[in-house]
Design an enzyme around this catalytic site. Structure first.
Site, PDB file in Angstrom:
ATOM      1  CG  ASP A 175       9.933 -36.407  -4.153  1.00 33.88           C
ATOM      2  OD1 ASP A 175      10.303 -37.182  -3.257  1.00 33.88           O
ATOM      3  OD2 ASP A 175      10.459 -35.287  -4.350  1.00 33.88           O
ATOM      4  CE1 TYR A 197      15.314 -38.836 -10.978  1.00 32.65           C
ATOM      5  CE2 TYR A 197      17.691 -38.578 -10.769  1.00 32.65           C
ATOM      6  CZ  TYR A 197      16.464 -39.004 -10.262  1.00 32.65           C
ATOM      7  OH  TYR A 197      16.418 -39.590  -9.031  1.00 32.65           O
TER       8      TYR A 197
END
Length: 286
Positions: free
Chosen positions: A60, A124
């Site tokens: 995002d 991540y």
């Protein structure tokens, strides 16, 4: 006469601060996605047909990538031979010079290879900074690359205990964003890694005199739900701050209810990095 199309897998990185996210946006939008710039660079290769990047992992606005991946097909004109992997990397980087985007590596792959569906894991890392009482205590070049917590300390042991409760195969509906528009995606995911610990990055020693410290949270799974990592991170930070207990995290997970997730607990995008996307048979961990 055009040559046959050749498919490549490319690994690339970017600082997400100035982009709307990794996915392409309409060209009329004020802030574009990373994919827009990748495809603009690729058109400078003068392909016989426009080049589209199929991104493996969505990130995002404000989220960064140390290594994301995508596949693309290139069909050259006048029977020209396919680009070598090294030439393709060099050419794309040349046309990406003004941007905070860089191609790391390219592989020639079979025409049925798919960057998203062939990935075996995604990792991540979320970067936290503690001990800075206000934003101006943070180095200016770190302000969009970490989550600066005003908390003097975190109960890291409690965070680690809570992280262990997330490991394994679960229905992660609680940690799925209510705004997710893809109800077809199964909320059942297998979290293979969930770790919390001090960072050993290059910047750490510059902040010791300010009593500031970097921490890293690492998560690995084949795939994640929309905003799952930021929601897990926010909850683990709340545990470290004493606002929730590991037992309450377990209850939230078992509730399988996105609306049960505390409002305003989700971590901001700044500290989140897609570290790498792994594939069988490829050295894709850069």
């Amino acid at each position: 006469m055009s040559s046959s199309p050749v498919r490549y897998l490319v690994l690339f990185q970017y600082c997400g601060t100035k982009y709307s996210g990794v996915m392409a946006t309409p060209a009329t939008q004020a802030i574009l996605g990373v994919q827009n710039y990748l495809e603009l660079a690729a058109q400078n290769l003068r392909p016989a047909v426009p080049i589209t990047f199929s991104i493996s992992s969505r990130t995002d606005s404000g989220v960064h990538a140390l290594c994301n991946s995508a596949h693309l097909d290139i069909q050259r004109t006048n029977g020209k031979p396919p680009f070598s992997e090294d030439v393709l990397v060099h050419a794309l980087n040349h046309h990406l010079k003004p941007e905070s985007i860089s191609i790391l590596k390219a592989y020639r792959v079979p025409t049925d290879f798919h960057a998203r569906y062939r990935a075996v894991s995604r990792t991540y890392v979320y970067r936290l900074l503690t001990g800075c009482t206000n934003r101006f205590d943070m180095p200016v070049f770190e302000r969009k690359l970490c989550w600066g917590l005003r908390t003097g300390r975190l109960d890291v042991s409690a965070m680690q205990e809570a992280a262990q409760l997330l490991l394994g195969t679960h229905d992660f509906s609680t940690f799925r964003s209510p705004s997710s528009d893809d109800a077809r995606v199964s909320p059942v995911k297998t979290l293979e890694q969930a770790e919390v610990g001090p960072a050993s990055g290059l910047m750490t020693h510059h902040l010791v005199h300010r009593k500031c410290q970097f921490w890293e949270m690492t998560f690995r799974s084949r795939s994640f739900l929309y905003k799952q990592v930021r929601r897990m991170t926010g909850m683990l930070v709340a545990v470290g701050q004493g606002r929730f207990t590991p037992a309450q995290v377990k209850e939230l997970l078992e509730s399988r209810d996105p609306s049960a997730y505390p409002s305003n607990a989700m971590a901001p995008p700044d500290g989140l990095f897609l570290k790498n996307v792994e594939y069988d048979g490829l050295d894709s961990d850069t």
